[in-house]
Enzyme design. Structure first.
Site, short mmCIF file in Angstrom:
data_model
loop_
_atom_site.label_atom_id
_atom_site.label_comp_id
_atom_site.label_asym_id
_atom_site.label_seq_id
_atom_site.Cartn_x
_atom_site.Cartn_y
_atom_site.Cartn_z
N ASP A 158 -11.93 1.49 4.01
CA ASP A 158 -12.20 0.05 3.87
C ASP A 158 -13.71 -0.22 3.81
O ASP A 158 -14.12 -1.34 3.51
CB ASP A 158 -11.61 -0.72 5.06
CG ASP A 158 -10.30 -1.41 4.70
OD1 ASP A 158 -10.00 -1.51 3.49
OD2 ASP A 158 -9.58 -1.86 5.62
N GLN A 211 -5.21 -2.51 9.64
CA GLN A 211 -4.89 -3.77 8.97
C GLN A 211 -5.41 -4.93 9.85
O GLN A 211 -5.04 -5.05 11.01
CB GLN A 211 -3.36 -3.86 8.79
CG GLN A 211 -2.88 -5.00 7.94
CD GLN A 211 -3.27 -4.85 6.48
OE1 GLN A 211 -3.24 -3.76 5.91
NE2 GLN A 211 -3.65 -5.96 5.87
N LYS A 219 0.85 -1.21 0.00
CA LYS A 219 0.00 0.00 0.00
C LYS A 219 0.88 1.25 0.00
O LYS A 219 0.61 2.21 -0.73
CB LYS A 219 -0.92 -0.01 1.23
CG LYS A 219 -2.06 -1.01 1.08
CD LYS A 219 -2.79 -1.27 2.39
CE LYS A 219 -3.78 -2.41 2.18
NZ LYS A 219 -4.26 -3.02 3.42
#
Ligand code: NDP
Length: 299
Positions: free
Chosen positions: A121, A98, A54
């Site tokens: 997300d 994460q 990322k």
């Protein structure tokens, strides 16, 4: 059949990146550098690799990336404090935690604490609700990536029976929410299956489009797929391959028995190189959307 289209996520994401880059430049011209925050807890190698990827992609696109690394024994309270800092930051427009988190941390508490406008997300209940009612700020990255694979490969979804194997909050459920909406790349009739589904193969054989997100190699075998179906394999599994000349080597495979399934399909996505590159691409797009939101709120 024998002639199938290979749905390549690398090529399809490469079609989308120029638009993202253009939007980053537009934002910069107006004084905003889009920023993506990532909170990484612990030192799981797969999660670390994912965060690195990322960061690399952000750099390529001119997006600022801010990674906060926390030890495995971090308290929920401290993690919530870091979430709050990102919520308030003017440099970070979107951020994610994460997953998975260590067991002593309640994932729902953390997700609930994210500002929905920065929830790139798309895990916050407000964003999940928005997705279901057809008024999303963001689309969740992996399911959005799957939809782009279908649209950009000219695979018709209207009136098609989409069967999804897996009902996770990350892939299966939002995938269903996306495909059942009205509009391009959707308008499908959707069936969601999971580990308690009876006679799974009877259902998968009815799929015009079969989307698989289980996390177990070779879950979908050739006898479970209708002739001419489209198959999208979301799964990522590391398997050791004793057939290789180098014992002890491992490789990535999906949930679909690709070698035996491919010739039965009209189109199929490989692993690696299918859904994976699309997920990161959609995350970058969501970061830009979040920054565009922030700009509109400034004006
Ligand atoms: P989860 O483990 O959260 O969910 C797996 C789902 O599969 C569950 O709903 C489970 O059912 C179902 N399932 C398990 N076994 C079977 C079976 N034999 N038959 C039918 N259904 C079954 O996984 P995720 O959704 O998070 O991820 C799935 C896979 O996708 C993983 O390999 C993951 O690495 C990959 N992934 C890939 C991404 C990408 O960018 N390419 C992004 C996200 C995930 P039940 O609910 O009953 O337990």
């Amino acid at each position: 059949m024998g002639t199938y289209t290979l749905i390549k996520g690398n090529e399809i994401s490469a079609e989308i990146y120029p638009d993202i880059k253009k939007r980053v430049l537009n934002l910069k011209a107006k004084g905003i550098t889009p920023g993506l925050g990532v909170i990484l807890v612990g030192d799981d190698p797969a999660s670390k690799a994912c965060v690195k990827m990322k960061e690399r992609k952000c750099k390529e696109l001119g997006i600022e990336s801010v990674t906060v690394k926390l030890p495995m024994n971090v308290t929920e309270e401290y993690l919530l404090q870091k979430v709050d800092e990102f919520n308030k930051s003017t440099l970070v427009h979107g951020f994610l935690i994460q997953l998975p988190l260590p067991e002593h941390i309640n994932e729902n508490h953390i997700i609930d604490a994210i500002d929905p406008k920065k929830d790139v997300d798309c895990f916050h209940p407000e964003n999940v609700g928005r997705l279901f009612v057809g008024n999303p700020i963001f689309l969740p990255a992996t399911p959005a990536g799957v939809q782009q694979l279908l649209v950009r490969s000219n695979i018709k979804t209207t009136g098609k029976h989409v069967v999804i194997v897996g009902r996770s909050n990350i892939v299966g459920k939002p995938m269903a929410a996306i495909m059942m909406q009205k509009g391009i790349g959707a308008d499908s009739t959707v069936t969601v299956t999971h580990s308690k589904t009876k006679n799974l193969s009877d259902i998968t054989r009815q799929a015009d489009i079969l989307i698989v997100a289980v996390g177990k190699a070779h879950t979908i075998t050739a006898d479970m797929v209708k002739e001419g179906a489209t198959v999208i394999d979301v799964g990522i599994n590391r398997v050791s391959d004793n057939d290789l000349a180098y014992p002890g080597c491992s490789r990535l495979v999906g949930d679909v028995d690709f070698d035996n399934v491919k010739d039965k399909t009209s189109a199929i996505s490989p692993v690696p190189g299918g859904v994976g590159p699309m997920t990161i691409c959609m995350l970058m797009r969501n970061t830009v959307i979040a920054a565009e939101h922030a700009l509109r709120n400034q004006i």
